[in-house]
Design a protein around this motif. Sequence first.
Motif, short mmCIF file in Angstrom:
data_model
loop_
_atom_site.label_atom_id
_atom_site.label_comp_id
_atom_site.label_asym_id
_atom_site.label_seq_id
_atom_site.Cartn_x
_atom_site.Cartn_y
_atom_site.Cartn_z
N SER A 79 0.96 -1.11 0.03
CA SER A 79 0.00 0.01 0.02
C SER A 79 0.90 1.20 0.09
O SER A 79 2.02 1.26 0.09
N GLY A 80 0.28 2.49 -0.35
CA GLY A 80 0.99 3.69 -0.15
C GLY A 80 1.63 3.84 1.20
O GLY A 80 2.70 3.98 1.45
N MET A 81 0.87 3.58 2.21
CA MET A 81 1.47 3.61 3.67
C MET A 81 2.65 2.70 3.93
O MET A 81 3.41 2.72 4.69
N TYR A 104 -0.37 14.48 3.95
CA TYR A 104 -1.34 13.36 3.96
C TYR A 104 -1.58 12.95 5.49
O TYR A 104 -0.60 12.55 6.11
N ASN A 152 -1.51 17.26 0.08
CA ASN A 152 -2.69 16.66 0.45
C ASN A 152 -3.38 17.08 1.92
O ASN A 152 -2.80 16.69 2.79
N ASP A 177 6.84 12.39 -1.61
CA ASP A 177 5.66 11.88 -1.80
C ASP A 177 4.93 12.19 -2.91
O ASP A 177 4.58 13.43 -2.96
N SER A 179 2.25 11.15 -4.80
CA SER A 179 1.00 10.60 -5.12
C SER A 179 0.09 11.33 -5.89
O SER A 179 -0.54 10.86 -6.70
N SER A 199 1.90 6.36 -3.68
CA SER A 199 0.77 5.41 -3.32
C SER A 199 0.29 5.06 -4.89
O SER A 199 -0.08 5.96 -5.60
N THR A 201 -2.05 3.18 -5.46
CA THR A 201 -3.38 3.05 -5.50
C THR A 201 -4.12 4.34 -6.11
O THR A 201 -5.17 4.24 -6.62
N LYS A 202 -3.31 5.31 -6.24
CA LYS A 202 -3.87 6.76 -6.82
C LYS A 202 -3.70 6.38 -8.31
O LYS A 202 -4.47 5.68 -8.91
N MET A 211 -4.52 -1.82 -3.86
CA MET A 211 -3.81 -1.08 -2.84
C MET A 211 -2.40 -1.19 -3.26
O MET A 211 -2.14 -2.43 -3.44
#
Length: 383
Positions: A79-81, A104, A152, A177, A179, A199, A201-202, A211
């Motif tokens: 995942s991004g995290m 974020y 973000n 970051d 993203s 991330s 995911t985006k 994810m």
Amino acid sequence: METTTRQHLETRIVHAGRDATDRTGALVPPIHLAAAFSRESLDVAPAFVYSRRGNPTRRALEDALAELHEAEHCFAFGSGMGAVSGAAMLLKSGQTVLLPDDVYTNTHRLFTSLLPGHQIDPHFVDMTDATHVEAALAGRDVGMIWLESPTNPSMKVIDIAAVAAIGRRHGIPVAVDNSYCSPYFQKPLDLGADIVVESTTKYLNGHDDLMGGTVLVNDGALAERLAMIQYVGGAVPSPFDCWLLLRGMKTLALRMERQQASALAIARYLAGHPRVAAVRYPGLESDPGHAIARRQMTGYSGMIAFEVRGGAEAARRVVNAARLFQRAGGLGGVESLISYPIVGSGASQAGTAMAPSSALVRLSVGIENVEDLLADLRQALAT
Ligand SMILES: *Cc1c(COP(=O)(O)O)cnc(C)c1O
């Protein structure tokens, strides 16, 4: 394809991600589900041993992401995290991390709630003025400068090259970051950053159906540590998610061109609307970040932040009235989304100096017809 670095990014995206081990000529890589790989002999170094350490489908994805960022090394995460946490594991206890005052939410949570327990402390700075970054280094053992641009959710633009130059002068790695942009619109390594986190995911995936995250570096020593963090930390993506991301990425250029064209039209519409107090979109000439964004981005992506006149109640009413824009978290997909950051992504910052405005609404513009998107905002703002 040896000549790929000379081709345009949209061409390379389409052809990146073949499986280097494949001998069938398949245009699309297979999904290697094997957890472990048999070795011919203990005397021959195998290409793959165990899937947490390396997997052919994940390798195809990592090669493709490295190609898009023109990076030497890429590490995919679940995942991004997972990627943010992986990059944060490069820090040592006793060190401070500089972060932008708008960041974020879950990155904020990681650095304020989890890492202080390991004696890694955050220090928040308004990085829209890079001299604040330099000033914050004095008297602190800063182990990393972390930033995102645009931020973000407030869409502040930070001069990546200026911050990277400060990091370089002081021997401190700078992590960005990315993203909100994807490599299609911004390549932080080219601007001098040491670490890129995204991330996937985006925008990279773009279809809100997986994810993923990634960390990219050029430096060999950082890469060695990240390989260990990925392998031993274990926050790896499944082969199926790697394959799905490779598929989603192929249309990155088309999606992002459409999303930014529609976002610019929507930002202009909002800027002229009597019920809108302020709009943040770096593609607007009037945006405070426009000049820097023009220098460091090749496009402005599909994210918009705007403040509704009348405060929190009015902002919530507008969000609740949307019909085509979906009330959902996440961003960067083909569907247009509307969110109210203060109750969603801005929650951990609420009540602090870095809380986003309580009237702030965030849009992630998708690929629908822009007239339909404008009509939805028109009716939502009229309620
Ligand atoms: C969404 C997001 C993340 C986290 O990514 P996940 O894939 O949701 O774990 C990190 N940074 C930014 C800027 C994001 O927008």
